[in-house]
Design a protein around this motif. Structure first.
Motif, PDB file in Angstrom:
ATOM      1  N   LEU A 148       6.402   9.368  27.552  1.00 49.19           N
ATOM      2  CA  LEU A 148       7.672   9.630  28.155  1.00 49.19           C
ATOM      3  C   LEU A 148       8.550   8.255  27.698  1.00 49.19           C
ATOM      4  N   VAL A 149       9.641   8.679  27.528  1.00 48.83           N
ATOM      5  CA  VAL A 149      10.741   7.808  27.445  1.00 48.83           C
ATOM      6  C   VAL A 149      11.983   7.985  28.224  1.00 48.83           C
ATOM      7  N   ASP A 150      12.479   6.984  28.949  1.00 51.77           N
ATOM      8  CA  ASP A 150      13.533   6.894  29.625  1.00 51.77           C
ATOM      9  C   ASP A 150      14.300   5.494  29.892  1.00 51.77           C
ATOM     10  N   ARG A 151      15.619   5.456  29.778  1.00 51.72           N
ATOM     11  CA  ARG A 151      16.441   4.312  29.824  1.00 51.72           C
ATOM     12  C   ARG A 151      16.087   3.562  31.025  1.00 51.72           C
ATOM     13  N   ARG A 152      15.960   4.257  32.156  1.00 53.55           N
ATOM     14  CA  ARG A 152      15.639   3.595  33.519  1.00 53.55           C
ATOM     15  C   ARG A 152      14.164   3.226  33.830  1.00 53.55           C
ATOM     16  N   PRO A 153      14.085   1.665  33.937  1.00 50.03           N
ATOM     17  CA  PRO A 153      12.804   1.291  34.135  1.00 50.03           C
ATOM     18  C   PRO A 153      12.183   1.762  35.357  1.00 50.03           C
ATOM     19  N   THR A 154      12.935   2.227  36.180  1.00 55.25           N
ATOM     20  CA  THR A 154      12.365   2.460  37.608  1.00 55.25           C
ATOM     21  C   THR A 154      12.003   4.191  37.487  1.00 55.25           C
ATOM     22  N   ALA A 155      12.192   4.693  36.490  1.00 59.56           N
ATOM     23  CA  ALA A 155      11.966   6.270  36.501  1.00 59.56           C
ATOM     24  C   ALA A 155      10.736   6.834  36.496  1.00 59.56           C
ATOM     25  N   HIS A 156       9.689   5.790  36.182  1.00 60.90           N
ATOM     26  CA  HIS A 156       8.358   6.074  36.102  1.00 60.90           C
ATOM     27  C   HIS A 156       7.822   6.353  37.637  1.00 60.90           C
ATOM     28  N   LYS A 157       8.743   5.890  38.545  1.00 61.75           N
ATOM     29  CA  LYS A 157       8.213   6.110  40.032  1.00 61.75           C
ATOM     30  C   LYS A 157       8.089   7.457  40.305  1.00 61.75           C
ATOM     31  N   LEU A 158       8.616   8.618  39.477  1.00 56.15           N
ATOM     32  CA  LEU A 158       8.608   9.796  39.853  1.00 56.15           C
ATOM     33  C   LEU A 158       7.202  10.455  39.325  1.00 56.15           C
ATOM     34  N   LEU A 159       6.368   9.889  38.606  1.00 56.29           N
ATOM     35  CA  LEU A 159       5.145  10.274  37.917  1.00 56.29           C
ATOM     36  C   LEU A 159       4.257  10.135  38.978  1.00 56.29           C
ATOM     37  N   PRO A 160       2.975  10.751  39.064  1.00 57.70           N
ATOM     38  CA  PRO A 160       2.099  10.857  39.810  1.00 57.70           C
ATOM     39  C   PRO A 160       1.179   9.313  39.849  1.00 57.70           C
ATOM     40  N   VAL A 161       0.742   8.946  40.974  1.00 59.99           N
ATOM     41  CA  VAL A 161      -0.154   7.715  40.789  1.00 59.99           C
ATOM     42  C   VAL A 161      -1.316   8.080  39.885  1.00 59.99           C
ATOM     43  N   GLY A 162      -1.645   7.145  39.159  1.00 57.99           N
ATOM     44  CA  GLY A 162      -2.886   7.179  38.147  1.00 57.99           C
ATOM     45  C   GLY A 162      -2.268   8.168  36.816  1.00 57.99           C
ATOM     46  N   PHE A 163      -1.023   8.509  36.744  1.00 61.36           N
ATOM     47  CA  PHE A 163      -0.726   9.229  35.331  1.00 61.36           C
ATOM     48  C   PHE A 163      -1.402   8.570  34.017  1.00 61.36           C
ATOM     49  N   PRO A 164      -1.905   9.416  33.353  1.00 61.84           N
ATOM     50  CA  PRO A 164      -2.677   8.911  32.152  1.00 61.84           C
ATOM     51  C   PRO A 164      -1.764   8.550  31.131  1.00 61.84           C
ATOM     52  N   GLY A 165      -0.666   9.250  31.006  1.00 62.54           N
ATOM     53  CA  GLY A 165       0.231   9.027  30.023  1.00 62.54           C
ATOM     54  C   GLY A 165       0.874   7.506  29.821  1.00 62.54           C
ATOM     55  N   THR A 166       1.649   7.560  28.904  1.00 66.03           N
ATOM     56  CA  THR A 166       2.403   6.257  28.822  1.00 66.03           C
ATOM     57  C   THR A 166       3.943   6.326  28.764  1.00 66.03           C
ATOM     58  N   PHE A 167       4.493   5.213  29.249  1.00 58.96           N
ATOM     59  CA  PHE A 167       6.167   5.226  29.655  1.00 58.96           C
ATOM     60  C   PHE A 167       6.666   4.371  28.766  1.00 58.96           C
ATOM     61  N   HIS A 168       7.735   4.830  28.203  1.00 58.46           N
ATOM     62  CA  HIS A 168       8.745   3.974  27.432  1.00 58.46           C
ATOM     63  C   HIS A 168      10.013   3.600  27.961  1.00 58.46           C
ATOM     64  N   VAL A 169      10.601   2.467  28.031  1.00 59.92           N
ATOM     65  CA  VAL A 169      12.016   2.136  28.475  1.00 59.92           C
ATOM     66  C   VAL A 169      12.902   1.999  27.292  1.00 59.92           C
ATOM     67  N   GLY A 170      13.858   3.019  27.193  1.00 57.14           N
ATOM     68  CA  GLY A 170      14.890   2.804  25.999  1.00 57.14           C
ATOM     69  C   GLY A 170      15.590   3.803  25.903  1.00 57.14           C
ATOM     70  N   ASN A 171      16.672   4.055  25.003  1.00 61.61           N
ATOM     71  CA  ASN A 171      17.380   5.169  24.623  1.00 61.61           C
ATOM     72  C   ASN A 171      16.678   6.253  23.999  1.00 61.61           C
ATOM     73  N   ALA A 172      16.744   7.541  24.733  1.00 63.10           N
ATOM     74  CA  ALA A 172      16.294   8.710  23.850  1.00 63.10           C
ATOM     75  C   ALA A 172      16.457   8.988  22.279  1.00 63.10           C
ATOM     76  N   PHE A 173      17.454   8.366  21.880  1.00 63.02           N
ATOM     77  CA  PHE A 173      17.965   8.683  20.533  1.00 63.02           C
ATOM     78  C   PHE A 173      17.709   7.391  19.728  1.00 63.02           C
ATOM     79  N   ALA A 174      17.112   6.413  20.360  1.00 59.71           N
ATOM     80  CA  ALA A 174      17.000   5.195  19.248  1.00 59.71           C
ATOM     81  C   ALA A 174      15.609   5.411  18.664  1.00 59.71           C
ATOM     82  N   ARG A 175      15.630   5.172  17.314  1.00 58.88           N
ATOM     83  CA  ARG A 175      14.494   5.389  16.528  1.00 58.88           C
ATOM     84  C   ARG A 175      13.515   4.562  16.883  1.00 58.88           C
ATOM     85  N   PRO A 176      13.690   3.159  16.808  1.00 62.29           N
ATOM     86  CA  PRO A 176      12.758   2.400  17.315  1.00 62.29           C
ATOM     87  C   PRO A 176      11.947   2.578  18.782  1.00 62.29           C
ATOM     88  N   VAL A 177      12.631   2.999  19.503  1.00 59.03           N
ATOM     89  CA  VAL A 177      12.124   3.656  20.884  1.00 59.03           C
ATOM     90  C   VAL A 177      11.267   4.888  20.741  1.00 59.03           C
TER      91      VAL A 177
END
Length: 219
Positions: free
Chosen positions: A28-57
């Motif tokens: 998952l990618v989202d520019r808001r660091p707090t957006a991961h709070k919508l994910l369920p506890v124990g979510f097994p995926g990864t969460f990355h902070v940054g702009n959705a169209f930034a290639r490094p992200v």
């Protein structure tokens, strides 16, 4: 299947949680660091902070090895740019995007990027399109519970009556295109190689329909 999802709002988080429970590798990618709070506890995926169209992200999130990309942010411009980047720069095989303004639908169509709208329907439709990509959705009814999908009949099914594909309450053959002509199948008409068949199918029966076709598709 590795799926990169940009936008961890209601659609992105719900879709990510559903796919993760099915064993998929979700990034998952989202520019808001707090957006991961919508994910369920124990979510097994990864969460990355940054702009959705930034290639490094996107590269940090693993887009280079992604099987699918979903643009599900709250901004159409961001979805268009990120989806186009995934499709044209990183050659991700499956690219889908959420659409907020119907007036922008032509942009997605010109780019060859399927777009879906409304929260409940979007999650259901994106999930179906990711996992049943060999079946092309033509039309959906209600909140996506019933679909019209088209698929070429595999050669190994040629000669079987088209009614053999009917499953009461789940799957029905409603149209066949043969040699460029559309026909309503009469009782007893058999499938021929190259037939393009339209099925009315319950969304919950997509897996069953795909099972009829997988042998030839090799998936």
């Amino acid at each position: 299947m590795r799926v990169v999802i940009v936008g961890c709002g209601r659609v992105g988080a719900t879709l990510a949680a559903q796919l993760a429970t099915e064993g998929h590798d979700i990034r998952l990618v989202d520019r808001r660091p707090t957006a991961h709070k919508l994910l369920p506890v124990g979510f097994p995926g990864t969460f990355h902070v940054g702009n959705a169209f930034a290639r490094p992200v996107l590269e940090t999130a693993g887009i280079g090895g992604a099987d699918a990309f979903v643009a599900a942010t709250s901004a159409d411009n961001t979805n268009i740019v990120s989806a186009r980047t995934a499709k044209e720069t990183y050659r991700v095989p499956i690219v889908l995007a959420r659409l907020h303004d119907p007036r922008r639908a032509d942009i997605y169509q010109d780019l060859g990027i399927p777009a879906v709208s409304s929260v409940r329907w979007a999650v259901s439709r994106i999930h179906q399109m990711l996992l049943h990509r060999h079946l092309t959705p033509e039309l959906a009814f209600g909140n996506g519970e019933t679909l019209l999908v088209r698929s070429e009949i595999p050669d190994y099914l040629a000669g079987r009556p088209l009614t053999a594909f009917d499953v009461d309450g789940e799957i029905r053959v409603v149209e066949i295109t043969r040699a460029g002509r559309s026909l309503l199948p009469a009782h007893g008409v058999a499938a021929e190689p190259g037939d393009l068949v339209t099925f009315a199918v319950a969304a919950t029966a997509l897996g069953r329909l795909r099972g009829f076709l997988d042998k030839e598709l090799g998936t």
